[in-house]
Design a protein around this motif. Structure first.
Motif, short mmCIF file in Angstrom:
data_model
loop_
_atom_site.label_atom_id
_atom_site.label_comp_id
_atom_site.label_asym_id
_atom_site.label_seq_id
_atom_site.Cartn_x
_atom_site.Cartn_y
_atom_site.Cartn_z
N GLU A 35 -41.04 6.32 80.71
CA GLU A 35 -39.93 5.60 81.35
C GLU A 35 -38.73 6.51 81.55
O GLU A 35 -38.05 6.45 82.58
CB GLU A 35 -39.56 4.36 80.55
CG GLU A 35 -38.57 3.46 81.26
CD GLU A 35 -38.99 3.05 82.69
OE1 GLU A 35 -38.09 2.94 83.55
OE2 GLU A 35 -40.19 2.86 82.96
N GLU A 36 -38.45 7.39 80.60
CA GLU A 36 -37.34 8.34 80.76
C GLU A 36 -37.61 9.31 81.90
O GLU A 36 -36.69 9.67 82.65
CB GLU A 36 -37.12 9.11 79.46
CG GLU A 36 -36.56 8.26 78.33
CD GLU A 36 -36.58 8.97 76.99
OE1 GLU A 36 -35.63 8.76 76.22
OE2 GLU A 36 -37.53 9.73 76.72
N LEU A 37 -38.86 9.73 82.05
CA LEU A 37 -39.23 10.61 83.16
C LEU A 37 -39.01 9.91 84.50
O LEU A 37 -38.47 10.49 85.44
CB LEU A 37 -40.68 11.06 83.03
CG LEU A 37 -40.97 12.05 81.92
CD1 LEU A 37 -42.48 12.14 81.66
CD2 LEU A 37 -40.39 13.40 82.24
N ARG A 38 -39.44 8.65 84.59
CA ARG A 38 -39.24 7.89 85.83
C ARG A 38 -37.75 7.73 86.11
O ARG A 38 -37.32 7.87 87.25
CB ARG A 38 -39.93 6.52 85.74
CG ARG A 38 -41.45 6.64 85.87
CD ARG A 38 -42.12 5.32 86.20
NE ARG A 38 -41.51 4.58 87.28
CZ ARG A 38 -41.66 4.85 88.58
NH1 ARG A 38 -42.41 5.85 88.98
NH2 ARG A 38 -41.06 4.10 89.49
N GLN A 39 -36.96 7.42 85.10
CA GLN A 39 -35.51 7.27 85.30
C GLN A 39 -34.87 8.57 85.77
O GLN A 39 -34.01 8.56 86.65
CB GLN A 39 -34.85 6.78 84.00
CG GLN A 39 -35.19 5.35 83.64
CD GLN A 39 -34.69 4.97 82.26
OE1 GLN A 39 -33.96 5.72 81.61
NE2 GLN A 39 -35.07 3.78 81.81
N ALA A 106 -47.75 10.07 87.56
CA ALA A 106 -47.33 8.82 86.94
C ALA A 106 -45.82 8.62 87.01
O ALA A 106 -45.34 7.50 86.91
CB ALA A 106 -47.80 8.77 85.48
N TRP A 107 -45.06 9.71 87.20
CA TRP A 107 -43.60 9.58 87.20
C TRP A 107 -42.88 10.26 88.35
O TRP A 107 -41.76 9.89 88.69
CB TRP A 107 -43.01 10.04 85.86
CG TRP A 107 -43.49 11.38 85.36
CD1 TRP A 107 -44.57 11.62 84.58
CD2 TRP A 107 -42.89 12.67 85.61
NE1 TRP A 107 -44.69 12.98 84.32
CE2 TRP A 107 -43.67 13.64 84.94
CE3 TRP A 107 -41.79 13.09 86.34
CZ2 TRP A 107 -43.38 14.99 84.97
CZ3 TRP A 107 -41.49 14.44 86.37
CH2 TRP A 107 -42.28 15.38 85.69
N THR A 108 -43.48 11.23 89.01
CA THR A 108 -42.76 11.92 90.11
C THR A 108 -42.47 11.04 91.32
O THR A 108 -41.46 11.28 92.00
CB THR A 108 -43.50 13.19 90.55
OG1 THR A 108 -44.86 12.88 90.86
CG2 THR A 108 -43.43 14.27 89.48
N PRO A 109 -43.28 10.00 91.64
CA PRO A 109 -42.93 9.17 92.79
C PRO A 109 -41.58 8.46 92.65
O PRO A 109 -41.00 8.03 93.65
CB PRO A 109 -44.08 8.15 92.85
CG PRO A 109 -45.24 8.86 92.25
CD PRO A 109 -44.63 9.67 91.13
N ALA A 110 -41.06 8.40 91.44
CA ALA A 110 -39.75 7.78 91.25
C ALA A 110 -38.66 8.55 92.00
O ALA A 110 -37.62 7.99 92.34
CB ALA A 110 -39.42 7.68 89.76
N LEU A 111 -38.89 9.83 92.29
CA LEU A 111 -37.95 10.59 93.11
C LEU A 111 -37.84 9.97 94.50
O LEU A 111 -36.74 9.76 95.02
CB LEU A 111 -38.40 12.05 93.21
CG LEU A 111 -37.47 12.97 93.98
CD1 LEU A 111 -37.49 14.35 93.35
CD2 LEU A 111 -37.80 13.07 95.43
#
Length: 151
Positions: A35-39, A106-111
């Motif tokens: 979750e911190e990576l996504r944020q 799992a987290w880079t699309p949050a960019l």
């Protein structure tokens, strides 16, 4: 076995960045939870959008054209928008997210999500939320929905 898409995305990424981005992603993952990576990536996307504002758009077609011009200028793929009635479907194709390594999908699309949220907020859609519609299987197509937040 690599797919055609894998090969094209790998060829698209400058060799000078491959190792650095994978090392950066590995260090991020060692220090931060999912979750911190996504944020973090969401905030990076917001910052990118703030530094690269879009022109005013009066239609979905104009918005798609502005978004595609922005992404094309940095060779970060393209986007399709579709009005699905109760939400706007946003599908981003060809962002070089695999450059961070397969586990980072799992987290880079949050960019991308943060970028879309910031641009749409700036256009007056601040009461709507961009939500990622699942983890991309191949990293080539990432789908988001712009809709009212559900309580």
């Amino acid at each position: 076995m690599p797919t055609v898409v894998d090969v094209l995305l790998e060829q698209h990424l400058s060799p000078q960045w491959r190792g650095l981005l994978r090392a950066l992603a590995a260090e991020f993952a060692a220090q931060l939870d999912h979750e911190e990576l996504r944020q973090l990536m969401f905030r990076v996307g917001e910052r990118f959008a703030a530094e690269h504002p879009l022109p005013a758009c009066d239609s979905t077609e104009a918005l798609a054209a502005a978004l595609n011009a922005r992404w094309a200028s940095i060779q970060w793929g393209c986007v399709e928008l579709a009005d699905e009635g109760d939400y706007l479907r946003i599908v981003h194709y060809g962002a070089p997210l695999t450059a961070f390594g397969g586990d980072a999908l799992a987290w880079t699309p949050a960019l991308l999500q943060g970028s879309y949220q910031a641009w749409l907020d700036a256009m007056g859609a601040s009461d709507l939320t961009v939500v990622q519609a699942g983890v991309p299987e191949d990293g080539y197509a990432v789908e988001f929905h712009l809709a009212r937040a559900t309580a």
